[in-house]
Design a protein around this motif. Structure first.
Motif, PDB file in Angstrom:
ATOM      1  N   GLU A 177      -5.405 -10.330  28.874  1.00 28.18           N
ATOM      2  CA  GLU A 177      -5.740 -11.145  30.040  1.00 28.18           C
ATOM      3  C   GLU A 177      -6.922 -10.547  30.795  1.00 28.18           C
ATOM      4  O   GLU A 177      -7.789 -11.254  31.283  1.00 28.18           O
ATOM      5  CB  GLU A 177      -4.518 -11.273  30.956  1.00 28.18           C
ATOM      6  CG  GLU A 177      -3.387 -12.089  30.352  1.00 28.18           C
ATOM      7  CD  GLU A 177      -2.230 -12.271  31.311  1.00 28.18           C
ATOM      8  OE1 GLU A 177      -2.392 -11.927  32.499  1.00 28.18           O
ATOM      9  OE2 GLU A 177      -1.176 -12.751  30.872  1.00 28.18           O
ATOM     10  N   ASP A 178      -6.937  -9.221  30.901  1.00 22.96           N
ATOM     11  CA  ASP A 178      -8.041  -8.518  31.553  1.00 22.96           C
ATOM     12  C   ASP A 178      -9.025  -8.058  30.488  1.00 22.96           C
ATOM     13  O   ASP A 178      -8.745  -7.139  29.726  1.00 22.96           O
ATOM     14  CB  ASP A 178      -7.500  -7.322  32.341  1.00 22.96           C
ATOM     15  CG  ASP A 178      -8.602  -6.517  33.022  1.00 22.96           C
ATOM     16  OD1 ASP A 178      -9.774  -6.935  32.945  1.00 22.96           O
ATOM     17  OD2 ASP A 178      -8.298  -5.475  33.623  1.00 22.96           O
ATOM     18  N   LYS A 179     -10.173  -8.702  30.421  1.00 23.70           N
ATOM     19  CA  LYS A 179     -11.169  -8.376  29.399  1.00 23.70           C
ATOM     20  C   LYS A 179     -12.288  -7.487  29.943  1.00 23.70           C
ATOM     21  O   LYS A 179     -13.338  -7.352  29.338  1.00 23.70           O
ATOM     22  CB  LYS A 179     -11.778  -9.665  28.841  1.00 23.70           C
ATOM     23  CG  LYS A 179     -10.772 -10.616  28.213  1.00 23.70           C
ATOM     24  CD  LYS A 179     -11.467 -11.877  27.717  1.00 23.70           C
ATOM     25  CE  LYS A 179     -10.468 -12.902  27.217  1.00 23.70           C
ATOM     26  NZ  LYS A 179     -11.136 -14.151  26.788  1.00 23.70           N
ATOM     27  N   SER A 180     -12.045  -6.842  31.073  1.00 23.12           N
ATOM     28  CA  SER A 180     -13.110  -6.103  31.739  1.00 23.12           C
ATOM     29  C   SER A 180     -13.627  -4.927  30.916  1.00 23.12           C
ATOM     30  O   SER A 180     -14.778  -4.518  31.065  1.00 23.12           O
ATOM     31  CB  SER A 180     -12.629  -5.602  33.100  1.00 23.12           C
ATOM     32  OG  SER A 180     -11.508  -4.738  32.953  1.00 23.12           O
ATOM     33  N   GLN A 218      -3.377  -1.696  26.346  1.00 23.21           N
ATOM     34  CA  GLN A 218      -4.511  -0.866  26.739  1.00 23.21           C
ATOM     35  C   GLN A 218      -5.748  -1.705  27.077  1.00 23.21           C
ATOM     36  O   GLN A 218      -6.847  -1.174  27.223  1.00 23.21           O
ATOM     37  CB  GLN A 218      -4.851   0.123  25.615  1.00 23.21           C
ATOM     38  CG  GLN A 218      -3.767   1.181  25.404  1.00 23.21           C
ATOM     39  CD  GLN A 218      -4.141   2.180  24.313  1.00 23.21           C
ATOM     40  OE1 GLN A 218      -4.503   1.806  23.196  1.00 23.21           O
ATOM     41  NE2 GLN A 218      -4.056   3.460  24.643  1.00 23.21           N
ATOM     42  N   ASN A 219      -5.540  -3.023  27.236  1.00 25.40           N
ATOM     43  CA  ASN A 219      -6.624  -3.967  27.517  1.00 25.40           C
ATOM     44  C   ASN A 219      -7.712  -3.939  26.441  1.00 25.40           C
ATOM     45  O   ASN A 219      -8.902  -4.085  26.725  1.00 25.40           O
ATOM     46  CB  ASN A 219      -7.232  -3.714  28.901  1.00 25.40           C
ATOM     47  CG  ASN A 219      -6.315  -4.163  30.016  1.00 25.40           C
ATOM     48  OD1 ASN A 219      -5.557  -5.121  29.865  1.00 25.40           O
ATOM     49  ND2 ASN A 219      -6.362  -3.470  31.141  1.00 25.40           N
ATOM     50  N   ILE A 220      -7.274  -3.757  25.205  1.00 20.65           N
ATOM     51  CA  ILE A 220      -8.169  -3.801  24.053  1.00 20.65           C
ATOM     52  C   ILE A 220      -7.821  -5.042  23.239  1.00 20.65           C
ATOM     53  O   ILE A 220      -6.658  -5.243  22.873  1.00 20.65           O
ATOM     54  CB  ILE A 220      -8.017  -2.548  23.179  1.00 20.65           C
ATOM     55  CG1 ILE A 220      -8.362  -1.280  23.969  1.00 20.65           C
ATOM     56  CG2 ILE A 220      -8.880  -2.661  21.933  1.00 20.65           C
ATOM     57  CD1 ILE A 220      -8.039  -0.001  23.225  1.00 20.65           C
ATOM     58  N   ALA A 221      -8.805  -5.875  22.973  1.00 20.19           N
ATOM     59  CA  ALA A 221      -8.568  -7.021  22.093  1.00 20.19           C
ATOM     60  C   ALA A 221      -8.300  -6.519  20.674  1.00 20.19           C
ATOM     61  O   ALA A 221      -8.744  -5.432  20.289  1.00 20.19           O
ATOM     62  CB  ALA A 221      -9.770  -7.955  22.111  1.00 20.19           C
ATOM     63  N   LYS A 261     -18.031  -2.924  22.761  1.00 19.25           N
ATOM     64  CA  LYS A 261     -17.653  -1.684  22.091  1.00 19.25           C
ATOM     65  C   LYS A 261     -16.614  -2.002  21.020  1.00 19.25           C
ATOM     66  O   LYS A 261     -15.662  -2.748  21.264  1.00 19.25           O
ATOM     67  CB  LYS A 261     -17.123  -0.659  23.093  1.00 19.25           C
ATOM     68  CG  LYS A 261     -18.169  -0.240  24.132  1.00 19.25           C
ATOM     69  CD  LYS A 261     -17.572   0.699  25.153  1.00 19.25           C
ATOM     70  CE  LYS A 261     -18.650   1.174  26.134  1.00 19.25           C
ATOM     71  NZ  LYS A 261     -19.211   0.053  26.924  1.00 19.25           N
ATOM     72  N   ILE A 262     -16.773  -1.390  19.847  1.00 18.19           N
ATOM     73  CA  ILE A 262     -15.952  -1.706  18.689  1.00 18.19           C
ATOM     74  C   ILE A 262     -15.191  -0.467  18.228  1.00 18.19           C
ATOM     75  O   ILE A 262     -15.784   0.598  18.034  1.00 18.19           O
ATOM     76  CB  ILE A 262     -16.824  -2.204  17.515  1.00 18.19           C
ATOM     77  CG1 ILE A 262     -17.798  -3.315  17.948  1.00 18.19           C
ATOM     78  CG2 ILE A 262     -15.946  -2.634  16.347  1.00 18.19           C
ATOM     79  CD1 ILE A 262     -17.142  -4.593  18.385  1.00 18.19           C
ATOM     80  N   ILE A 263     -13.880  -0.620  18.053  1.00 17.56           N
ATOM     81  CA  ILE A 263     -13.080   0.368  17.333  1.00 17.56           C
ATOM     82  C   ILE A 263     -12.805  -0.219  15.952  1.00 17.56           C
ATOM     83  O   ILE A 263     -12.282  -1.332  15.839  1.00 17.56           O
ATOM     84  CB  ILE A 263     -11.747   0.663  18.044  1.00 17.56           C
ATOM     85  CG1 ILE A 263     -11.982   1.211  19.446  1.00 17.56           C
ATOM     86  CG2 ILE A 263     -10.905   1.644  17.224  1.00 17.56           C
ATOM     87  CD1 ILE A 263     -10.710   1.319  20.275  1.00 17.56           C
TER      88      ILE A 263
END
Length: 294
Positions: free
Chosen positions: A25-28, A59-62, A112-114
């Motif tokens: 929900e939070d994509k900040s 963790q707010n990670i897509a 940023k990409i993991i």
């Protein structure tokens, strides 16, 4: 547990790949994890996906899991222009697949990409990080069930006392390079392989041979070149490290000081039954080595 939003990309050579995307929900934080499955794996069926997805979103990670051209056994594209699947892929084409998924994420606004991979997907990620278009966007790498496919093939051929070089070369000369080898378990005793793919894999100095050559016991050049935090995890049953698993874990840590690596005991190549332990290690690594530095 989740709604499963299906997404698609098309690679630079026209192959359509499917995946699924989960966004917090939070994509900040504008950070996304892209998971690349191994041979004949897919973006949806592994038991660890629900755990990995939930942990990432917390963790707010897509979280994006995306197929590659090895995510089938053998198939043709919709217009029959591309043969794909683990039996037919050329290893270096993994760059096109991963480029496509990263481009998709960037167009979604993620910065940023993991990169996370399983099994031979780990080899594709290491290769990508030496040849890909978007290396500069990657902030971390997670290698689940890291493997050495070429070493595995060599070990299998030693076991059966036979290799497929002559057959594969003959087929190519006859214009049958895209046909399957006569042994439908030619790839490590598990999967079929075309003549072209066999020669691509087993040629001296092949792309795949350079990815994670654990069999060498040293000088993992491509792995050494990775400049971001690395996490390696592996079980203790049915693994593809060629050298003893514990030695492989230590080798990764020795070859790149940015790497931390762990062996999870009592579990197979897919971490069946230990998904919570797997996810906890990933979550801790992500928080300590990536999120805290952003």
């Amino acid at each position: 547990m989740f709604n499963y939003p299906i997404v698609k990309v098309k690679t630079s050579d026209g192959l359509e790949l499917g995946g699924m995307l989960f966004e917090p929900e939070d994509k900040s934080k504008k950070i996304i994890k892209i998971h690349i499955p191994g041979d004949n794996g897919s973006f949806w069926w592994s038991d660890y996906y629900p755990y990995l997805i939930k942990s990432s979103l917390e963790q707010n990670i897509a979280f994006l899991s995306g197929n590659n051209r090895g995510s089938a056994v053998f198939a043709n594209s919709n217009d029959d222009s591309i043969s794909f699947g683990v039996a037919a892929e050329l290893f270096s084409d993994c760059v096109k697949d991963i480029d496509s998924w990263i481009k998709f994420a960037l167009e979604k606004g993620y910065q940023k990409i993991i990169l996370e991979g399983h099994s031979r997907g780990t080899e594709k990620l290491v290769y990508y990080l030496n040849h890909g278009q978007y290396i500069g966007k990657v902030v971390g790498v997670i290698l689940m069930g890291f493997s050495d496919a070429i070493g595995t093939q060599l070990k299998y051929e030693q076991k059966i006392g036979h290799n497929f070089i002559d057959e594969a070369r003959k087929m190519v000369v006859e214009g049958k390079g895209d046909h399957l080898l006569s042994d439908l378990r030619a790839f490590a005793g598990e999967l079929p392989m075309t003549a072209n793919t066999y020669l691509d894999n087993m040629a001296p100095d092949s792309a795949n041979s350079k990815a994670i050559p654990l069999r060498q016991g040293k000088d993992l050049k491509y792995f050494q070149n990775i400049k971001v935090p690395i996490l390696g995890m592996i079980g203790d049953q049915f693994e593809y490290t060629i050298i003893p698993i514990a030695e492989a874990v230590e080798l990764l840590k020795k070859e790149n000081t940015r790497c931390e690596a762990y062996q999870i005991k009592g579990v197979d190549h897919c971490f069946t039954g230990k998904e919570k332990e797997l996810t906890k290690i990933i979550s801790n690594f992500t928080q300590k080595r990536i999120l805290s530095k952003l």
